[in-house]
Design an enzyme around this catalytic site. Sequence first.
Site, PDB file in Angstrom:
ATOM      1  N   HIS A   1      42.501  33.296  36.174  1.00 30.16           N
ATOM      2  CA  HIS A   1      42.412  33.511  37.632  1.00 30.16           C
ATOM      3  C   HIS A   1      41.278  33.900  38.328  1.00 30.16           C
ATOM      4  O   HIS A   1      41.088  33.871  39.589  1.00 30.16           O
ATOM      5  CB  HIS A   1      43.341  35.069  37.711  1.00 30.16           C
ATOM      6  CG  HIS A   1      42.536  36.201  37.191  1.00 30.16           C
ATOM      7  ND1 HIS A   1      42.735  36.839  36.219  1.00 30.16           N
ATOM      8  CD2 HIS A   1      41.596  37.035  38.211  1.00 30.16           C
ATOM      9  CE1 HIS A   1      42.080  38.000  36.021  1.00 30.16           C
ATOM     10  NE2 HIS A   1      41.259  37.831  36.892  1.00 30.16           N
TER      11      HIS A   1
ATOM     12  N   ASP B   1      46.037  33.278  30.680  1.00 28.15           N
ATOM     13  CA  ASP B   1      44.813  33.898  31.484  1.00 28.15           C
ATOM     14  C   ASP B   1      43.572  33.535  31.038  1.00 28.15           C
ATOM     15  O   ASP B   1      42.609  34.353  31.306  1.00 28.15           O
ATOM     16  CB  ASP B   1      45.067  35.253  32.066  1.00 28.15           C
ATOM     17  CG  ASP B   1      44.230  35.731  33.174  1.00 28.15           C
ATOM     18  OD1 ASP B   1      43.807  34.569  34.089  1.00 28.15           O
ATOM     19  OD2 ASP B   1      43.963  36.715  33.899  1.00 28.15           O
TER      20      ASP B   1
ATOM     21  N   GLY C   1      35.925  42.383  39.368  1.00 28.23           N
ATOM     22  CA  GLY C   1      34.559  41.738  39.076  1.00 28.23           C
ATOM     23  C   GLY C   1      34.255  41.873  37.632  1.00 28.23           C
ATOM     24  O   GLY C   1      33.523  40.940  37.312  1.00 28.23           O
TER      25      GLY C   1
ATOM     26  N   SER D   1      36.659  40.989  35.691  1.00 22.92           N
ATOM     27  CA  SER D   1      37.544  40.262  34.862  1.00 22.92           C
ATOM     28  C   SER D   1      36.688  39.157  34.417  1.00 22.92           C
ATOM     29  O   SER D   1      35.996  38.369  35.081  1.00 22.92           O
ATOM     30  CB  SER D   1      38.431  39.566  36.097  1.00 22.92           C
ATOM     31  OG  SER D   1      39.415  40.569  36.392  1.00 22.92           O
TER      32      SER D   1
END
Length: 476
Positions: free
Chosen positions: A117, A147, A221, A223
């Site tokens: 993502h 993901d 941030g 992630s």
Amino acid sequence: MTFKTSIRPLISRLALATVALGMALPAQAQAPVQQVPQSREQITLSYAPLVKRAAPAVVNIYSRRVIKQRVNPFMEDPFFRQFFGDSFRGVPRERVESSLGSGVIVRPDGLIVTNDHVIKDADQITVVLADRREFPAKVMSADEKVDLAVLRIDTKGEKLPTLELGDSDNVQVGDLVLAIGNPFGVGQTVTSGIVSALARTGVGVSDFNFFIQTDAAINPGNSGGALITMDGKLAGINSAIYSRSGGSVGIGFAIPADMVRSVVTAVEGGGKLVRPWMGAGGQAVTQDLATNLGLTRPQGVLINQLNPKGPLEQAGVKVGDVVTAVNGHIVDDPESLRYRIATLQVGGTATLTVIRKGTETKVPVKLIGPPEDPPRDETALAGRQPFAGTTVANINPALAEEVGYAGSSDGVIVLKVQPGTTAQALGFQPGDVVVKVNGQPITRVAELKRVVDQPQRRWDLAVRRGDQVLTLSVGG
């Protein structure tokens, strides 16, 4: 300097350090003994050596995409639309969407893992190293189902610092961990915490719900950043937080390193990641089910559906069996069972622990990829009929894995619906399964095409959406 990987040993060490500093309680009349610390370890316990070693392998990732749209404020006025029509749409305008995240260098030649993502639909991706150098990045693999995405930057032969992938099965609740990333774009930041829980499967972030939960502060941030253990290895990729405000409330989730390893291995092998196919469906065992099955407690996954050609069926697993472990790792719901199978390699063998009529047994299962049987036969439908504007295909195990379809392996599924078409006007959606047309059961694309190619004054349709069968009559 070494760190223990769990709170209890660390507390013991702190106690020893306290004694070394001369802060032990005096015994009765004995005067306190003043001692001079002999080393830094005796003065303080610090994560600094660990961070110094691990932080250079964590990068910042900036992605951007340009969205073109036609904007004309007069088009909202019915007066202008009446005279100029829909063709009067104004001058194209570009809007830039930016995204910020983190990543982890896992190979010295510039292979980087992040969240899907973070880079999804990006036109431009820039990787910024800890020393502030910037590199354009190329997407090698992007897997929305887990993901995870793998990027590569051209280092011109330079070897970059890396983080070694750890064994996430060795991580235990209570272990100390550090989260490294770029929260809110303020720059690289390190937060500490413990592993709060394992095998979290109700998060809903990806199709393979199986996460390490931590109370180390994870914010937007972070992630794609690293969750590391006290031996400096990667425990997981920070992926999501639970929050009502958007900031950290001490509930963060990381994708385990074992899943990361399977994605990286596929990229390095030069091929597309093919996960083993179970060919089975199941449900978590509740207390009521456990009582009916004669189990001492709720545990495992009750198998309630088997594909005749699937590996579990071929291995002798039966409907009504309860799978409690894969290669010795406990599974308590369908998500954890899927995860355990997904982290294994096609061509290998998994050992399932199965309870059947109160007797536990070990069942070896050969791991195969999902077959393309029947051929998917993707077809775009047009003409004067209800499905005009859709792209449909035969459901097979491989396609079901790709689109996340968990129903029966027979039937025709809608893959796409073009905007402005008859199908969109009637409300069809990707994922719908065509059940019947004018009373005729539909099991293959060829059958659907043959029926809709015949002119009809009235169409009676039955479509399965999730657990419901929707009926619709058109014309007449």
